[in-house]
Design a protein around this motif. Structure first.
Motif, short mmCIF file in Angstrom:
data_model
loop_
_atom_site.label_atom_id
_atom_site.label_comp_id
_atom_site.label_asym_id
_atom_site.label_seq_id
_atom_site.Cartn_x
_atom_site.Cartn_y
_atom_site.Cartn_z
N MET A 34 0.83 -1.20 0.00
CA MET A 34 0.00 0.00 0.00
C MET A 34 0.87 1.26 0.00
SD MET A 34 -3.20 -0.93 2.52
CE MET A 34 -4.07 0.60 2.14
N LEU A 35 1.96 1.23 0.76
CA LEU A 35 2.86 2.39 0.78
C LEU A 35 3.52 2.58 -0.59
CD1 LEU A 35 4.69 2.31 4.23
CD2 LEU A 35 3.01 3.96 3.43
N ILE A 36 3.95 1.50 -1.19
CA ILE A 36 4.57 1.59 -2.51
C ILE A 36 3.61 2.24 -3.51
CG2 ILE A 36 5.45 0.26 -4.47
CD1 ILE A 36 6.49 -1.79 -2.45
N LEU A 37 2.35 1.85 -3.45
CA LEU A 37 1.34 2.36 -4.38
C LEU A 37 0.78 3.72 -3.97
CD1 LEU A 37 -0.61 -0.98 -5.05
CD2 LEU A 37 1.16 0.09 -6.47
N GLY A 38 1.10 4.16 -2.75
CA GLY A 38 0.60 5.45 -2.29
C GLY A 38 -0.86 5.43 -1.89
N LEU A 39 -1.32 4.34 -1.32
CA LEU A 39 -2.72 4.19 -0.92
C LEU A 39 -2.87 4.34 0.59
CD1 LEU A 39 -3.61 1.08 -3.12
CD2 LEU A 39 -3.94 3.50 -3.68
N ALA A 40 -3.69 5.29 1.03
CA ALA A 40 -3.98 5.50 2.45
C ALA A 40 -2.70 5.63 3.27
CB ALA A 40 -4.84 4.35 2.99
N ASN A 41 -1.79 6.47 2.77
CA ASN A 41 -0.47 6.57 3.40
C ASN A 41 -0.52 6.89 4.89
OD1 ASN A 41 0.75 6.14 0.89
ND2 ASN A 41 0.70 8.32 0.40
N ARG A 42 -1.33 7.89 5.24
CA ARG A 42 -1.31 8.33 6.64
C ARG A 42 -1.89 7.28 7.57
NH1 ARG A 42 -2.83 14.27 6.97
NH2 ARG A 42 -0.79 14.36 5.99
N LEU A 43 -2.92 6.59 7.16
CA LEU A 43 -3.48 5.53 8.00
C LEU A 43 -2.50 4.38 8.16
CD1 LEU A 43 -7.18 5.38 6.72
CD2 LEU A 43 -6.30 6.46 8.80
N VAL A 44 -1.84 4.01 7.06
CA VAL A 44 -0.87 2.91 7.11
C VAL A 44 0.33 3.29 7.97
CG1 VAL A 44 0.73 1.52 5.75
CG2 VAL A 44 -1.58 1.94 4.91
N VAL A 45 0.89 4.48 7.73
CA VAL A 45 2.07 4.90 8.49
C VAL A 45 1.72 5.10 9.96
CG1 VAL A 45 3.80 6.72 8.77
CG2 VAL A 45 3.18 5.94 6.50
N GLY A 46 0.53 5.64 10.24
CA GLY A 46 0.11 5.78 11.63
C GLY A 46 0.03 4.45 12.35
N LEU A 47 -0.49 3.45 11.67
CA LEU A 47 -0.56 2.11 12.25
C LEU A 47 0.85 1.55 12.48
CD1 LEU A 47 -2.07 -0.44 13.09
CD2 LEU A 47 -2.18 -1.09 10.67
N LEU A 48 1.72 1.72 11.49
CA LEU A 48 3.09 1.21 11.61
C LEU A 48 3.84 1.92 12.73
CD1 LEU A 48 4.07 0.96 7.84
CD2 LEU A 48 3.64 -0.95 9.40
N ALA A 49 3.67 3.24 12.86
CA ALA A 49 4.35 3.98 13.91
C ALA A 49 3.92 3.50 15.29
CB ALA A 49 4.06 5.48 13.75
N THR A 50 2.63 3.23 15.44
CA THR A 50 2.12 2.71 16.71
C THR A 50 2.72 1.35 17.02
OG1 THR A 50 0.04 3.89 16.35
CG2 THR A 50 0.05 2.15 18.01
N ILE A 51 2.79 0.50 16.01
CA ILE A 51 3.36 -0.83 16.19
C ILE A 51 4.82 -0.74 16.63
CG2 ILE A 51 4.09 -2.92 14.96
CD1 ILE A 51 1.55 -2.48 13.18
N PHE A 52 5.60 0.10 15.96
CA PHE A 52 7.02 0.19 16.29
C PHE A 52 7.25 0.83 17.65
CE2 PHE A 52 7.75 -0.34 11.64
CZ PHE A 52 8.60 -1.43 11.73
N LEU A 53 6.37 1.73 18.07
CA LEU A 53 6.49 2.29 19.41
C LEU A 53 6.32 1.20 20.47
CD1 LEU A 53 4.50 5.65 19.13
CD2 LEU A 53 6.93 5.39 19.70
N ILE A 54 5.35 0.31 20.23
CA ILE A 54 5.11 -0.76 21.20
C ILE A 54 6.24 -1.78 21.17
CG2 ILE A 54 3.56 -2.65 21.80
CD1 ILE A 54 1.25 -0.91 20.91
N THR A 55 6.75 -2.10 19.98
CA THR A 55 7.87 -3.05 19.91
C THR A 55 9.09 -2.48 20.62
OG1 THR A 55 8.74 -2.19 17.82
CG2 THR A 55 7.10 -3.92 17.68
N THR A 56 9.30 -1.19 20.50
CA THR A 56 10.44 -0.56 21.15
C THR A 56 10.29 -0.60 22.67
OG1 THR A 56 10.82 0.92 19.29
CG2 THR A 56 11.71 1.61 21.40
N TYR A 57 9.09 -0.36 23.15
CA TYR A 57 8.85 -0.38 24.59
C TYR A 57 9.11 -1.76 25.17
CZ TYR A 57 6.31 -0.31 29.02
OH TYR A 57 5.96 -0.44 30.34
N VAL A 58 8.69 -2.79 24.45
CA VAL A 58 8.80 -4.15 24.97
C VAL A 58 10.19 -4.74 24.75
CG1 VAL A 58 7.93 -6.51 24.79
CG2 VAL A 58 6.35 -4.58 24.75
N ALA A 59 10.74 -4.54 23.55
CA ALA A 59 12.01 -5.18 23.20
C ALA A 59 13.21 -4.50 23.84
CB ALA A 59 12.18 -5.21 21.68
#
Length: 322
Positions: free
Chosen positions: A261-286
């Motif tokens: 979806m990012l490559i195609l430029g579809l719903a960029n902000r929703l996708v990146v927002g989801l990814l940013a949240t995921i990486f924040l949680i992985t950072t907190y735990v790992a």
């Protein structure tokens, strides 16, 4: 409601969203295959549904500027953060004796090359962002030559994307680069081209990670889950039929489709927002080790959240004047 909650918790799937090769020796895992059953098909349907809904919301402008229009394009704050992050990233790699990532180890005779190149990024960044970007491209090239491509491929898109973006953005934030490189960069698209390059390369890296480390070689992630079984949230919430095989399928497919979806430029902000949240949680735990590896991702995410334009949305143009 239980299924929705399980899906939400599953999205925050901790280090399995990171490079599993940081935790599992690539030569020490049991090969495995992912069986196909009704639950596998349900996971595929659910993830495709999320992608379609996110694209529909963005295309229709249902949430307006939240999903569609770029913001903070009159400032270069997050771009400057990216330069600081990349300088710090390579300095810390040298301090910890690493070259790009924990699982990439240069031979004894090659370590000096890695040290020089990584220090050069931070040193040159003081006066030239564009030249630092060129050095990062050289690091990507050196890693491809000196290390097994099967390991380096997990990092090449990110390095090439950041290096290319810094080359393009340099004249906007560095007086030296504006004087020396503006005639070259502006015709290439400047700031908008830098944003697009970051978006596509981050998407490509996610696509590669999902396919290469999960879907093609599920044994890597299964070995990781054997080491840390509590990361399968679905089982923690009582869904015993959601096996580790299903979890690997879920994570790999999610990474691959979100990356596409990012490559195609579809719903960029929703996708990146989801990814940013995921990486924040992985950072907190790992823990701290994961912080270093994901520092560039965080910086990229902030830029894309502010500036990335959806290909299917009716959006405002970016301001590119310095």
């Amino acid at each position: 409601m239980k299924l929705i909650l399980l899906f939400v918790f599953g999205l925050f799937s901790l280090p399995t969203w990171a490079h599993v090769r940081w935790f599992v020796n690539s030569s020490e895992y049991t090969d495995a295959t992912l069986p196909v059953d009704i639950l596998f098909a349900s996971i595929l349907t659910f993830i495709l549904g999320f992608c379609l809904i996110a694209s529909f919301i963005t295309r229709r402008g249902l949430l307006g500027p939240i999903t569609s229009n770029p913001v903070m394009t009159d400032t270069y704050f997050f771009w400057r953060i990216l330069t600081v992050v990349m300088a710090l990233f390579f300095i810390l790699n040298v301090v910890f004796g690493e070259f790009i990532a924990p699982n990439l180890q240069l031979n004894t005779g090659q370590e000096l090359i890695g040290i020089i190149l990584q220090i050069a990024v931070a040193t040159v960044m003081v006066f030239s962002v564009t030249i630092s970007g060129i050095v990062i491209i050289l690091i990507a090239a050196a890693s491809s030559i000196l290390l097994p491509f099967s390991a380096v491929i997990d990092y090449l898109p990110e390095l090439l994307g950041i290096g290319g973006a810094l080359i393009l953005i340099g004249p906007y934030i560095s007086p030296f680069d504006k004087k020396m490189f503006s005639g070259l960069v502006y015709p290439l698209g400047g700031r908008q081209a830098a944003v697009n390059l970051l978006r596509m390369m981050l998407g490509l890296q996610l696509l590669i990670l999902g396919i290469h480390n999960k879907l093609m070689l599920p044994g890597l992630s299964l070995t990781f889950l054997d080491m840390y079984p509590y990361y399968n949230f679905f089982q923690l919430f009582g869904w015993e039929n959601f096996t580790n095989h299903h979890f690997v399928w879920f994570v790999g497919l999610s990474e691959a489709l979100l990356g596409l979806m990012l490559i195609l430029g579809l719903a960029n902000r929703l996708v990146v927002g989801l990814l940013a949240t995921i990486f924040l949680i992985t950072t907190y735990v790992a823990g701290p080790k994961d912080v270093l590896g994901h520092m560039p991702i965080f910086a990229i995410a902030f830029i894309l959240l502010c500036e990335s334009v959806n290909n299917t949305a009716n959006v405002l143009p970016l301001k590119t004047a310095s």
